[in-house]
Motif scaffolding. Sequence first.
Motif, PDB file in Angstrom:
ATOM      1  N   GLU A  75      -1.753  -5.191   0.797  1.00 28.54           N
ATOM      2  CA  GLU A  75      -2.863  -4.518   0.105  1.00 28.54           C
ATOM      3  C   GLU A  75      -2.717  -4.583  -1.418  1.00 28.54           C
ATOM      4  O   GLU A  75      -3.717  -4.666  -2.134  1.00 28.54           O
ATOM      5  CB  GLU A  75      -2.942  -3.042   0.521  1.00 28.54           C
ATOM      6  N   THR A  76      -1.489  -4.517  -1.887  1.00 22.40           N
ATOM      7  CA  THR A  76      -1.244  -4.424  -3.332  1.00 22.40           C
ATOM      8  C   THR A  76       0.087  -5.078  -3.677  1.00 22.40           C
ATOM      9  O   THR A  76       1.052  -4.963  -2.919  1.00 22.40           O
ATOM     10  CB  THR A  76      -1.195  -2.944  -3.782  1.00 22.40           C
ATOM     11  N   ILE A  77       0.134  -5.763  -4.826  1.00 24.41           N
ATOM     12  CA  ILE A  77       1.422  -6.165  -5.380  1.00 24.41           C
ATOM     13  C   ILE A  77       1.505  -5.632  -6.808  1.00 24.41           C
ATOM     14  O   ILE A  77       0.513  -5.599  -7.532  1.00 24.41           O
ATOM     15  CB  ILE A  77       1.659  -7.689  -5.343  1.00 24.41           C
ATOM     16  N   VAL A  78       2.701  -5.197  -7.182  1.00 21.92           N
ATOM     17  CA  VAL A  78       2.945  -4.630  -8.509  1.00 21.92           C
ATOM     18  C   VAL A  78       4.061  -5.429  -9.179  1.00 21.92           C
ATOM     19  O   VAL A  78       5.142  -5.602  -8.603  1.00 21.92           O
ATOM     20  CB  VAL A  78       3.361  -3.145  -8.426  1.00 21.92           C
ATOM     21  N   ILE A  79       3.787  -5.925 -10.383  1.00 19.66           N
ATOM     22  CA  ILE A  79       4.791  -6.652 -11.170  1.00 19.66           C
ATOM     23  C   ILE A  79       5.018  -5.827 -12.435  1.00 19.66           C
ATOM     24  O   ILE A  79       4.343  -6.008 -13.455  1.00 19.66           O
ATOM     25  CB  ILE A  79       4.310  -8.076 -11.511  1.00 19.66           C
ATOM     26  N   ARG A  80       5.957  -4.887 -12.355  1.00 23.73           N
ATOM     27  CA  ARG A  80       6.160  -3.944 -13.463  1.00 23.73           C
ATOM     28  C   ARG A  80       6.690  -4.625 -14.723  1.00 23.73           C
ATOM     29  O   ARG A  80       6.432  -4.154 -15.827  1.00 23.73           O
ATOM     30  CB  ARG A  80       7.091  -2.803 -13.034  1.00 23.73           C
ATOM     31  N   ASP A  81       7.422  -5.734 -14.558  1.00 18.84           N
ATOM     32  CA  ASP A  81       7.933  -6.460 -15.722  1.00 18.84           C
ATOM     33  C   ASP A  81       6.782  -6.938 -16.616  1.00 18.84           C
ATOM     34  O   ASP A  81       6.958  -7.090 -17.830  1.00 18.84           O
ATOM     35  CB  ASP A  81       8.759  -7.671 -15.276  1.00 18.84           C
ATOM     36  N   LEU A  82       5.610  -7.175 -16.012  1.00 18.89           N
ATOM     37  CA  LEU A  82       4.431  -7.630 -16.763  1.00 18.89           C
ATOM     38  C   LEU A  82       3.388  -6.528 -16.902  1.00 18.89           C
ATOM     39  O   LEU A  82       2.355  -6.738 -17.545  1.00 18.89           O
ATOM     40  CB  LEU A  82       3.794  -8.835 -16.062  1.00 18.89           C
ATOM     41  N   SER A  83       3.653  -5.373 -16.298  1.00 16.35           N
ATOM     42  CA  SER A  83       2.694  -4.264 -16.226  1.00 16.35           C
ATOM     43  C   SER A  83       1.351  -4.737 -15.664  1.00 16.35           C
ATOM     44  O   SER A  83       0.281  -4.426 -16.180  1.00 16.35           O
ATOM     45  CB  SER A  83       2.486  -3.616 -17.600  1.00 16.35           C
ATOM     46  N   ILE A  84       1.463  -5.493 -14.554  1.00 17.51           N
ATOM     47  CA  ILE A  84       0.295  -6.061 -13.882  1.00 17.51           C
ATOM     48  C   ILE A  84       0.333  -5.699 -12.406  1.00 17.51           C
ATOM     49  O   ILE A  84       1.399  -5.668 -11.780  1.00 17.51           O
ATOM     50  CB  ILE A  84       0.257  -7.594 -14.054  1.00 17.51           C
ATOM     51  N   ALA A  85      -0.843  -5.418 -11.845  1.00 14.00           N
ATOM     52  CA  ALA A  85      -0.971  -5.197 -10.404  1.00 14.00           C
ATOM     53  C   ALA A  85      -2.238  -5.880  -9.915  1.00 14.00           C
ATOM     54  O   ALA A  85      -3.216  -5.998 -10.655  1.00 14.00           O
ATOM     55  CB  ALA A  85      -1.013  -3.709 -10.079  1.00 14.00           C
ATOM     56  N   ILE A  86      -2.195  -6.336  -8.673  1.00 12.10           N
ATOM     57  CA  ILE A  86      -3.379  -6.882  -8.014  1.00 12.10           C
ATOM     58  C   ILE A  86      -3.542  -6.099  -6.731  1.00 12.10           C
ATOM     59  O   ILE A  86      -2.602  -5.999  -5.932  1.00 12.10           O
ATOM     60  CB  ILE A  86      -3.226  -8.393  -7.714  1.00 12.10           C
ATOM     61  N   THR A  87      -4.704  -5.522  -6.520  1.00  9.63           N
ATOM     62  CA  THR A  87      -4.875  -4.605  -5.390  1.00  9.63           C
ATOM     63  C   THR A  87      -6.226  -4.764  -4.694  1.00  9.63           C
ATOM     64  O   THR A  87      -7.219  -5.159  -5.322  1.00  9.63           O
ATOM     65  CB  THR A  87      -4.720  -3.138  -5.855  1.00  9.63           C
ATOM     66  N   THR A  88      -6.230  -4.448  -3.408  1.00 13.05           N
ATOM     67  CA  THR A  88      -7.477  -4.396  -2.640  1.00 13.05           C
ATOM     68  C   THR A  88      -7.953  -2.950  -2.478  1.00 13.05           C
ATOM     69  O   THR A  88      -8.963  -2.707  -1.829  1.00 13.05           O
ATOM     70  CB  THR A  88      -7.276  -5.004  -1.234  1.00 13.05           C
ATOM     71  N   VAL A 131       9.246  -7.314  -7.908  1.00  9.70           N
ATOM     72  CA  VAL A 131       7.933  -7.213  -7.260  1.00  9.70           C
ATOM     73  C   VAL A 131       7.950  -6.072  -6.246  1.00  9.70           C
ATOM     74  O   VAL A 131       8.904  -5.918  -5.486  1.00  9.70           O
ATOM     75  CB  VAL A 131       7.548  -8.524  -6.532  1.00  9.70           C
ATOM     76  N   GLU A 132       6.885  -5.301  -6.272  1.00  3.35           N
ATOM     77  CA  GLU A 132       6.685  -4.243  -5.271  1.00  3.35           C
ATOM     78  C   GLU A 132       5.485  -4.631  -4.424  1.00  3.35           C
ATOM     79  O   GLU A 132       4.407  -4.925  -4.958  1.00  3.35           O
ATOM     80  CB  GLU A 132       6.443  -2.909  -5.961  1.00  3.35           C
ATOM     81  N   ILE A 133       5.667  -4.653  -3.109  1.00  3.58           N
ATOM     82  CA  ILE A 133       4.618  -5.083  -2.188  1.00  3.58           C
ATOM     83  C   ILE A 133       4.216  -3.912  -1.295  1.00  3.58           C
ATOM     84  O   ILE A 133       5.059  -3.350  -0.587  1.00  3.58           O
ATOM     85  CB  ILE A 133       5.104  -6.269  -1.330  1.00  3.58           C
ATOM     86  N   LEU A 134       2.938  -3.548  -1.352  1.00  2.00           N
ATOM     87  CA  LEU A 134       2.408  -2.467  -0.519  1.00  2.00           C
ATOM     88  C   LEU A 134       1.637  -3.085   0.646  1.00  2.00           C
ATOM     89  O   LEU A 134       0.720  -3.885   0.433  1.00  2.00           O
ATOM     90  CB  LEU A 134       1.483  -1.552  -1.321  1.00  2.00           C
ATOM     91  N   HIS A 135       1.996  -2.707   1.849  1.00  2.00           N
ATOM     92  CA  HIS A 135       1.427  -3.317   3.045  1.00  2.00           C
ATOM     93  C   HIS A 135       0.251  -2.509   3.610  1.00  2.00           C
ATOM     94  O   HIS A 135       0.105  -1.321   3.314  1.00  2.00           O
ATOM     95  CB  HIS A 135       2.514  -3.468   4.103  1.00  2.00           C
TER      96      HIS A 135
END
Length: 358
Positions: A259-272, A246-250
């Motif tokens: 602000e954002t989390i990136v789950i590259r194993d699933l190629s999914i991100a959730i962002t504001t 998991v990559e967490i952007l603050h």
Amino acid sequence: MEGKTIKRFPGGNTSKGFKSFFDYIAPKDVKLMFCMKGGPGVGKSSLMKKVAKEMLSRGYDVDLYPCSSDPDSLDAIVIKQLGVVMLDATAPHIVDPKNPGAIDEILDLGKFWNRSNIEKNKKEIMECSKEVGRFFKVGFNYFEAAAPIAYDIQAKNKDSMNFGEVNLITANLIDEIFKSVESSNRNNDVKHCFGSALSPIGHVEFTDTVLKDIDKVYYLDGALGTGKSTMLNRIANKAIEKGLDVEILHAPLLPEKIETIVIRDLSIAITTSKLFKDNNVKSINLNEYMDINKQLHYKHELDHNQKVLDDLVNHGLLNIKKAKEEHDKLEQFYIPNMNFEEVNKMKDLVIERILSYR
């Protein structure tokens, strides 16, 4: 084929002062880390840019880490395929070798300057350095003063929210993302950094470079206090529980928020990030779960608070800009007194060392 780049900020100018995530730059399997020392204007960023350009031209992907106090300059580069890191190891993000000789190597660019000429400007250099520190302190004071206003906006918006609905949406989204993902006991990697920064040129954002190869981007909208960061934190924790990287952007002003989390194993991100307002697979607007009558009750106070918050942040940015201007003056005492031919020779040696890890 030329390699790809991603840009992230490893540190930020925040309401809590300078916040560093430098410890998260190096990959777990790092093989070589160059820790660069030397004063302002000695060519640390330029050296990293030249090395990055060479490695990109050879087809290697390079992660670029710009400086939040000068987004045109680099604080670090990472060549993941080779396990190599180069970083500026000077203040405010001082890094000393942990495994000298085995992994870490110091590159001292200060050995290429004309010390006697620099010493002639000792008084001016000290005064300039003092001004840089003073403007940063004032800027951070404004950001710190902005935080309670932001938290008051958050509290009033929270009072207007139907969190029962938000919790249901969060549970459904977690189920949608992870329903077919089996748990793993592998040693996953969790990284923290900033996708955006409060800089001398204003708010600068590179979230689009972080998410450019992600297949599914969920966009999360909502005012401060509507539960965006809490939702992102719950999703990040579920990914970690599943054993995923998991990559967490603050957030730059309030760095405890996400602000954002990136789950590259699933190629999914959730962002504001508003960069993805019209470019996503699904948009979730938490403002829809506010009680309009309560919002109207707080409207005057919220409008006033927002104005005060914007003014405080803008005054903070103005002082960060002044600090940058003083830093630019400081560089002029060093640049004319550097032997950049020797720095270029060092670049060739660095590239040769990096390529030995192919």
